[in-house]
Design a protein around this motif. Structure first.
Motif, PDB file in Angstrom:
ATOM      1  N   GLN A 170      22.239   2.915  49.160  1.00 12.46           N
ATOM      2  CA  GLN A 170      22.193   3.835  50.289  1.00 12.46           C
ATOM      3  C   GLN A 170      22.889   5.138  49.881  1.00 12.46           C
ATOM      4  O   GLN A 170      24.109   5.194  49.772  1.00 12.46           O
ATOM      5  N   GLN A 187      20.417   6.989  53.106  1.00 11.72           N
ATOM      6  CA  GLN A 187      19.084   6.400  53.172  1.00 11.72           C
ATOM      7  C   GLN A 187      18.812   5.623  51.895  1.00 11.72           C
ATOM      8  O   GLN A 187      19.487   5.800  50.880  1.00 11.72           O
ATOM      9  N   THR A 188      17.849   4.733  51.953  1.00 11.49           N
ATOM     10  CA  THR A 188      17.559   3.865  50.821  1.00 11.49           C
ATOM     11  C   THR A 188      16.916   4.658  49.690  1.00 11.49           C
ATOM     12  O   THR A 188      15.907   5.340  49.885  1.00 11.49           O
TER      13      THR A 188
END
Length: 515
Positions: A118, A266-267
């Motif tokens: 992440q 975010q991934t």
């Protein structure tokens, strides 16, 4: 390539390679203690981590560890005798660089199979593992100002901005009284620009005095920096002095915080991870546990498309031929030797420094006899994959896989160069117990042995001493370290972060003459 998979733990000793004429004490070995696996009786009281002659070594013969020469016997050494600096001679010997002869391309995993973390995706496509606002001084004369601005932003004052990791100052001791052009100034400016544009910073301020040699205008022009919504500059002599610049800086950061706080994790693919590899306070177990385990983690990261940055040029000297053979091209290997020759033929000539043989007292006490032996372990942090590129200090690292950056062996200076080059994570192995942390890139600490880990659990993130204890293999520990990379990159705090380290570890390399 140094083979690390053949070592055998047998009672009180470890045999690292079938061809070695030494073994390593796994635990303290007493005088008169029998070692049946090697068919000798100890003639010395040998501390854990130190070497013991496994057979008679004649005066002048090479001492082999991992089947690599780490020195020469300066007297006949009987089996069972401790081998250390007192009976080991440091001298040069020929090494066959065999450029690219052992190159083997890394097999990359398909994108769909790569690990993720992440991270913070920046507008330029780079990915951060932290979200700081940074304040840099062009010169020592503005150091107090940048530190006071950062200090104003206490956790209480930042409580309304939970996505901001903090406001951090990057001050240093130079910027004036040095050459106005040439490599020293270029290096300082390159380092500053690397931090100002680092993906772990949401925004940055650069503050100069006004009359220094490292002029703000020159910095901006050399590094193609431009003021924008996330990069602001101040000159103290034009802003109104110390107090007014501090006040203006505080207001500027206040204005930056709301936008910085909008950043959300975010991934992203593990291919966006760039890990600076460090070791400090090394001991006789560094080459047996933490360093090869970190190397195993870098091999895994490379298959996932990420980058491992090996550095500390004086600490690969003596085993550089094991890296040139793995270079992707002859030209990459030659770049590495060019940097080695600069250190040996220009920078360190006639000086009592590490690359000329002498390691630190802590390394000596830990069982390392000279720089060849230390380099043997240090180089293992890069893993077993191909050498894909060689960079000068603080140059932007763009290649993927295992790369090398030319830096000194002093950890804060070396890590500063790696971070300036884009490392968004630092992995640091230690046997004696080095207390290091960095910002804006978080630092994870890997202990080489269980006693030190248990003594310093507040500072150590992972115990590679389990390899010595026989509870885990090097490859299994490498997988644990890789998984810790992902967790730390995703926001899990390292031990050094919990202790608040990193505010004083920005140390650009000072290579020039002061006047």
């Amino acid at each position: 390539m140094i083979q690390t998979s053949e070592k055998k733990l047998s009672g009180p000793i470890i045999r690292l390679h079938p061809n070695d004429n030494i073994v390593v004490a796994r635990v303290d070995v007493a005088i008169g203690e029998q070692v049946p696996s090697e068919n000798f009786t100890s003639r010395s009281q040998v501390p854990a981590g130190y070497k013991i002659a496994a057979k008679k070594i004649l005066k002048g013969e090479p001492i082999l560890k991992y089947n690599v020469t780490v020195g020469f016997a300066n007297t006949d050494i009987e089996p069972g005798t401790m081998v250390h600096s007192h009976n080991t001679e440091f001298r040069e010997f020929d090494r066959d660089y065999a450029y690219a002869s052992e190159y083997k391309a890394t097999t990359l995993l398909p994108e769909s199979e790569r690990a993720t973390f992440q991270g913070y995706v920046r507008a330029n496509g780079k990915v951060g593992t932290r979200n700081f606002i940074g304040i840099l001084s062009t010169v020592n004369c503005s150091a107090t100002v940048v530190n006071k601005i950062a200090a104003w932003f206490t956790p209480e004052r930042l409580k309304d901005f939970p996505n901001v990791d903090g406001v951090v100052a990057f001050s240093h001791d130079i910027g004036c009284g040095m050459e106005m052009s040439g490599e020293p100034m270029q290096l300082l400016r390159r380092t500053m620009a690397g931090y100002a544009q680092h993906p772990n910073l949401a925004a940055a301020l650069i503050i100069g005095l006004g009359c220094e040699r490292n002029q703000l205008k020159g910095l901006m022009e050399q590094e193609a920096l431009q003021e924008n919504s996330t990069l602001h500059t101040f000159i103290m002599q034009e802003t109104g002095g110390t107090r007014k610049t501090i006040e203006a800086g505080i207001e500027a950061v206040k204005a930056l915080l709301p936008e910085a706080n909008k950043a959300k994790r975010q991934t992203v693919s593990a291919s966006y991870l760039s890990v600076g590899l460090q070791c400090g306070g090394s001991d006789g177990f560094s080459s047996i546990t933490a360093n090869p385990a970190l190397g195993a983690a870098i091999d895994i990261l490379s298959r996932h498309g990420g980058t491992g940055i090996l550095s500390e040029t004086p600490e690969i000297y003596g085993v550089e031929h094991t890296l040139t053979r793995r270079a992707a091209t002859k030209e990459i290997g030659e770049k590495l030797i060019k940097r080695i020759r600069w250190w040996k033929d220009e920078y360190s000539v006639g000086r009592d420094v590490q690359i000329n043989g002498q390691v630190s007292p802590g390394n000596q006490i830990g069982g390392l006899a000279n720089i060849f032996e230390k380099s043997l372990g240090s180089s293992m942090k890069g893993g077993t994959g191909p050498l894909m590129e060689v960079y000068r200090y603080a140059e932007p690292v763009t290649a993927k896989g295992f790369v090398f950056m030319d830096t000194p062996g002093f950890d804060p200076v070396s890590a500063t160069g790696q971070i300036a080059g884009g490392a968004n994570l630092i992995a640091f192995t230690t046997g004696r117990g080095s207390m290091f942390g960095s910002k804006p890139a978080p630092c994870i600490k890997l202990a080489t042995n269980t006693p030190m880990y248990e003594r310093l659990t507040e500072d150590m993130d992972i115990n590679c001493g389990e390899i010595l204890d026989g509870t885990v293999s090097v490859q299994e520990m490498g997988q644990r370290i890789f998984e810790l990379f992902l967790k730390t990159a995703s926001g899990e705090h390292s031990k050094s972060e919990l202790l608040g380290l990193g505010d004083y570890e920005f140390v650009p390399w000072q290579i020039g003459v002061m006047s």
